[in-house]
Write a protein that holds these residues in place. Structure first.
Motif: not given
Length: 358
Positions: A118, A121-122, A126, A159-160, A162-164
């Motif tokens: 996580a 990924l954060s 973007k 986690v997956c 939450e992050h699509s």
């Protein structure tokens, strides 16, 4: 005494018998036969829900095709930095994803932690200049011989979501992990958020028997076409499917995995009785990763024991391999004989005693 891997032995008797029986007569080609239909239905029974199943001849093909359904050419697939898909498949996943990339993260014993995934990924920008993460892939059992618990899988699945991202499991040693946990196939996959699974049988008694099991329907839409283009829709597909009939019959696959895990445990416990030997990671399935004195390493090799040296990248914090030590991997299979395990331990014990006497 060969402990190099669990894919070095042939197929088990029930699997071979199923192939012989399926070989007789004429049946529809390209997976449209009755055996393939029965096996697909059996997978749905095992996983307690309707699933799509695509057969493959190799684990590399299964992984590459599974990931190609989940990750577009502009996307990222996150995995452990020592995962089979990034280290051992010659770029096949990236090839079949048509330019998408694999990115490897660290983790003790080749396992990923949900909070660390996580955090990574954060941290990603973007903006369009950054390839977006589209899938997470884990190995169950990990490349360090460790097993993800249902809770660990659930955390990664969250986690997956939450992050699509889609959640892929490389289950080359699926059965070994399953019997180690004592849970059901459903409890180790879709109930924890897994969307697509590479289900391996080759390492556990199959001849060449792999399957892509899809829990998320949208991922199956193009897999027929992707499989055909990859040469994985085999004309005599019944001979692939038949292996699973022999594999599943009378829980043969689970008995094989329990035996392999038991042989690894016996080997692990025996080695730990020797001075100067410790484990890099706990023995949780059918792989053993001992750290042993170089003198013992050389003595085992001289006695004809076959195994592989292993990487130190995923050692626990504070653990180091000294110059006079070696980290090796020993793998037990469904066909490993207890006498071979005991013979290896005898060689190791006599070597330690001889060195102490000198």
């Amino acid at each position: 005494m060969n402990f190099a891997s669990d894919n070095i032995v042939g197929a088990s008797a029930p699997v071979l018998q199923a192939i012989v029986e399926a070989n007789a007569g004429a049946m529809a080609a390209y997976g449209n036969d009755e055996i393939s239909k029965r096996v697909r239905a059996r997978f749905s029974e095992l996983f307690e829900r309707e699933v799509s199943v695509f057969f493959a001849a190799t684990g590399t093909a299964a992984n590459a095709l599974a990931l190609s359904s989940a990750v577009p050419p502009y996307g990222l697939c996150v995995c452990h930095r020592e995962a089979h898909i990034i280290d051992d498949e010659c770029g096949a996943p990236e090839f079949f994803m048509h330019g998408a990339k694999l990115v490897g993260l660290p983790g003790v014993g080749a396992k990923l932690k949900a909070d660390e995934v996580a955090a990574y990924l954060s941290s990603l920008p973007k903006a369009v200049k950054q390839m977006p993460p589209k899938a997470l892939s884990i190995s169950q059992v990990s490349e360090g011989g460790l097993v993800y618990s249902p809770d660990e899988l659930a955390a990664l699945g969250q986690v997956c979501r939450e992050h699509s991202m889609f959640f892929h499991m490389d289950g080359a040693r699926f059965a070994n992990a399953l019997v180690a946990l004592g849970c059901t196939p459903a409890e180790m996959t879709w109930k924890q958020g897994v969307d697509i699974l590479s289900f391996g049988a080759t390492k556990n008694g199959g001849l060449m028997a792999e399957a892509i099991v899809v829990f998320k329907p949208e991922l199956s839409e193009a897999l027929d076409y992707r499989s055909k283009r990859a040469g994985q829709i085999i004309s005599k597909g019944r001979l692939i499917a038949a292996q699973f009939e022999g594999y599943f019959a009378d829980d043969h696959w689970l008995a094989n995995a329990r035996h392999a895990n038991r042989m690894a445990k016996l080997l692990s416990e025996g080695l730990l009785q020797l001075p100067g030997v410790r484990l890099a990671w706990p023995t949780e399935a059918n792989e053993v990763f001992p750290i042993l004195p170089q003198a013992l390493n050389q003595r085992l090799k001289a006695a004809g024991v076959l195994y592989n040296s292993w990487t130190e990248l995923s050692l626990p914090e504070g653990e180091q391999i000294a110059e006079d030590e070696a980290l090796i991997r020993l793998v037990a299979s469904w066909a490993t004989q207890e006498e071979d395990v005991r013979r290896l331990l005898e060689i190791a014990t006599s070597g330690v005693e001889r060195q102490a006497a000198e």
